[in-house]
Design an enzyme around this catalytic site. Structure first.
Site, mmCIF file in Angstrom:
data_model
loop_
_atom_site.group_PDB
_atom_site.id
_atom_site.type_symbol
_atom_site.label_atom_id
_atom_site.label_comp_id
_atom_site.label_asym_id
_atom_site.label_seq_id
_atom_site.Cartn_x
_atom_site.Cartn_y
_atom_site.Cartn_z
ATOM 1 N N GLU A 36 0.552 -1.425 -0.058
ATOM 2 C CA GLU A 36 0.073 0.418 -0.027
ATOM 3 C C GLU A 36 0.705 0.821 0.075
ATOM 4 O O GLU A 36 0.353 2.049 0.862
ATOM 5 C CB GLU A 36 -0.674 -0.139 1.004
ATOM 6 C CG GLU A 36 -2.376 -1.141 1.375
ATOM 7 C CD GLU A 36 -3.037 -1.973 2.237
ATOM 8 O OE1 GLU A 36 -2.457 -0.259 3.417
ATOM 9 O OE2 GLU A 36 -3.199 -2.752 2.296
ATOM 10 N N GLU A 55 -5.739 -10.564 -1.167
ATOM 11 C CA GLU A 55 -6.721 -10.568 0.170
ATOM 12 C C GLU A 55 -8.508 -10.524 -0.242
ATOM 13 O O GLU A 55 -8.957 -9.679 0.404
ATOM 14 C CB GLU A 55 -6.241 -9.438 0.539
ATOM 15 C CG GLU A 55 -4.976 -9.453 1.074
ATOM 16 C CD GLU A 55 -4.250 -8.104 1.319
ATOM 17 O OE1 GLU A 55 -5.438 -7.365 2.749
ATOM 18 O OE2 GLU A 55 -2.828 -7.890 2.036
HETATM 19 O O1 G3I Z 1 -4.300 -9.758 19.196
HETATM 20 C C1 G3I Z 1 -4.674 -8.428 19.256
HETATM 21 C C2 G3I Z 1 -5.054 -8.478 20.759
HETATM 22 O O2 G3I Z 1 -5.081 -9.382 21.808
HETATM 23 C C3 G3I Z 1 -5.862 -6.704 21.672
HETATM 24 O O3 G3I Z 1 -6.526 -7.107 22.672
HETATM 25 C C4 G3I Z 1 -6.806 -6.140 20.496
HETATM 26 C C5 G3I Z 1 -6.855 -4.368 21.409
HETATM 27 O O4 G3I Z 1 -7.350 -3.716 20.096
HETATM 28 O O5 G3I Z 1 -5.773 -5.624 19.207
HETATM 29 C C6 G3I Z 1 -5.790 -7.318 18.741
HETATM 30 O O6 G3I Z 1 -4.771 -6.956 17.777
HETATM 31 C C7 G3I Z 1 -5.543 -6.229 16.451
HETATM 32 C C8 G3I Z 1 -5.273 -7.607 15.492
HETATM 33 O O7 G3I Z 1 -5.861 -7.097 14.312
HETATM 34 C C9 G3I Z 1 -5.959 -8.807 15.338
HETATM 35 O O8 G3I Z 1 -7.296 -9.201 15.518
HETATM 36 C C10 G3I Z 1 -5.244 -5.451 16.116
HETATM 37 O O9 G3I Z 1 -5.295 -4.290 17.206
HETATM 38 C C11 G3I Z 1 -5.604 -4.934 14.993
HETATM 39 O O10 G3I Z 1 -4.592 -3.818 14.385
HETATM 40 C C12 G3I Z 1 -5.342 -6.190 13.789
HETATM 41 O O11 G3I Z 1 -6.008 -5.585 12.510
HETATM 42 C C13 G3I Z 1 -5.486 -6.140 11.488
HETATM 43 C C14 G3I Z 1 -5.112 -5.104 10.179
HETATM 44 O O12 G3I Z 1 -4.157 -5.402 9.497
HETATM 45 C C15 G3I Z 1 -3.948 -3.998 11.124
HETATM 46 O O13 G3I Z 1 -3.346 -4.511 10.723
HETATM 47 C C16 G3I Z 1 -6.183 -7.399 11.022
HETATM 48 O O14 G3I Z 1 -6.616 -8.556 11.340
HETATM 49 C C17 G3I Z 1 -6.178 -7.904 9.480
HETATM 50 O O15 G3I Z 1 -6.844 -8.478 8.868
HETATM 51 C C18 G3I Z 1 -5.518 -6.773 8.450
HETATM 52 O O16 G3I Z 1 -4.890 -7.067 7.623
HETATM 53 C C19 G3I Z 1 -4.708 -5.793 6.589
HETATM 54 C C20 G3I Z 1 -3.638 -6.218 5.489
HETATM 55 O O17 G3I Z 1 -2.563 -6.509 6.386
HETATM 56 C C21 G3I Z 1 -3.192 -5.468 4.470
HETATM 57 N N1 G3I Z 1 -4.186 -5.245 3.563
HETATM 58 C C22 G3I Z 1 -5.659 -4.776 4.447
HETATM 59 C C23 G3I Z 1 -6.592 -5.685 5.587
HETATM 60 C C24 G3I Z 1 -7.260 -5.190 5.979
HETATM 61 O O18 G3I Z 1 -7.397 -4.266 7.039
#
Ligand code: G3I
Length: 361
Positions: A154, A270
């Site tokens: 991105e 994705e």
């Molecule tokens: O696991 C922790 C949990 O312990 C904690 O309590 C909670 C508090 O907010 O956070 C949890 O982690 C989260 C993680 O997802 C697991 O669910 C993070 O905050 C959250 O930021 C993270 O979001 C991910 C996001 O990317 C940002 O990295 C999403 O799962 C993931 O599906 C999403 O994927 C992205 C790709 O990497 C790039 N393309 C877009 C796609 C969708 O946004």
């Protein structure tokens, strides 16, 4: 019966059983993709596989490749300047090795999931050495085990208004546009076997931002190819929406052809189809979602340089959308091939059909 006849009888029984077993092996997303030389897989979080054995089993039976949803992102593997943490990533790599799956690396350089200590770097030289050290350490650790790396994710973001549409990330601030070329070169040195991918979203629809972004991504890819950057593929994320009116098959097909004409492979990296805004009743919205999978994949798989289709999740039991873009009516979102009970949905059948109709790679 002579010994020779016995052997013939044994062989022919074995042969028949083998043919019958091939005839009656239940189709899976991975088997139908593989039959056409394609790869199907999904993203997943380590916790899903560790805590949900039923799901883990289904994942292995449907997927040929695994993308770590978060476990290889910078903030997870390199949370502090002098500390790496590979525990969850190692588990996923071992899972793919044990279950004969391919593994993706997602992602090395991304504006999101970048820890604070990176944003505190102001010196160009320091920034360069930190980027090089990160990629050498992470890619080097899994050398030979990763099918493809999303090296940069991105990097184009039109509303930042930068030249070339480049996102105003900390890496751009520290190193300029060359951070992209540098990241690919270091990754290539660290693992010459891995396919190196530029990954991005909003590249699908016939709406001004997507059309503009397609142009900017093509320009970036042309610039990289002209520089001799070791880039092998474009990753199209394909997070699709429920209003398919914006999908122009002819224009999207042309974009794929333009990317392929640069000598690049294409991975759908994705894919999911949000049913936000669709009817309350599952039957109705599942059909719309299935039709969107069909129309998108019908076009995508017509491009011979498309080598893989990876959904962002396998089952509605685990989708990022339920947390990030939930339905307003509070009902479960249903964007993926399997429902929350791991049963195939109409979308699963659409994807199978798209693989069956695809040209042989
Ligand atoms: O696991 C922790 C949990 O312990 C904690 O309590 C909670 C508090 O907010 O956070 C949890 O982690 C989260 C993680 O997802 C697991 O669910 C993070 O905050 C959250 O930021 C993270 O979001 C991910 C996001 O990317 C940002 O990295 C999403 O799962 C993931 O599906 C999403 O994927 C992205 C790709 O990497 C790039 N393309 C877009 C796609 C969708 O946004």
């Amino acid at each position: 019966m002579k010994r020779r006849d016995f052997i013939y009888l044994g062989l022919s029984t074995f042969g028949t059983t083998k043919i019958l077993s091939q005839l009656y092996t239940k189709p899976s997303l991975k088997s139908q993709a593989r039959a056409k030389g394609l790869i199907y897989g999904s993203s997943v979080q380590a916790s899903y596989l560790l805590e949900d054995k039923e799901f883990a089993h289904k994942f292995v039976s449907e997927c040929a490749i695994l993308t770590p949803e978060n476990e290889l992102k910078w903030h997870r593997v390199h949370p502090n300047p002098d500390r790496f943490n590979f525990k969850d990533a190692d588990f996923l790599v071992e899972f793919t090795q044990k279950n004969n799956l391919l593994m993706r690396g997602h992602t090395l350089i991304w504006h999101d999931s970048t820890p604070r200590w990176i944003k505190e770097i102001v010196d160009r030289k320091k920034g360069e050495s930190v980027l090089i050290n990160h990629i050498e350490t992470v890619v080097g650790r899994y050398k030979g085990l990763i099918h493809s790396w999303d090296v940069v994710n991105e990097a184009i973001y039109l509303t930042d208004g930068n030249k070339g549409g480049l996102r105003h990330s900390h890496w751009l601030y520290l190193l300029g546009k060359d951070y992209i070329d540098l990241a690919f070169r270091v990754a290539s040195e660290a693992d010459p076997q891995a396919l190196l991918v530029y990954n991005d979203h909003d590249l699908v629809y016939d709406i001004p931002p997507h059309q503009e972004k397609q142009k900017k991504v093509l320009k970036l890819l042309e610039w990289l190819k002209a520089k001799g950057t070791p880039i092998h593929a474009l990753g199209i994320q394909a997070h699709l929406i429920s209003n398919n009116a914006y999908f122009n098959a002819k224009k999207f097909r042309q974009f794929l052809a333009d990317v392929a004409s640069l000598g690049l492979k294409i991975m759908i990296t994705e894919m999911d189809v949000s049913d936000m805004g669709l009817a309350f009743f599952y039957g109705t919205r599942d059909q719309v979602v299935a039709d969107i999978y069909s129309s998108f994949l019908g076009v995508a798989l017509d491009e011979p340089n498309v080598i893989a289709v990876i959904t962002w999740g396998l089952s509605d039991r685990y989708t990022w959308l339920s947390e990030f873009r939930p339905r307003k009516d509070g009902t479960y979102i249903r964007p993926l091939p399997l429902d929350a009970n791991l049963k195939p949905k109409l979308a699963w059948h659409s994807i199978i059909k798209a693989f069956d109709n695809a040209t042989q790679r």
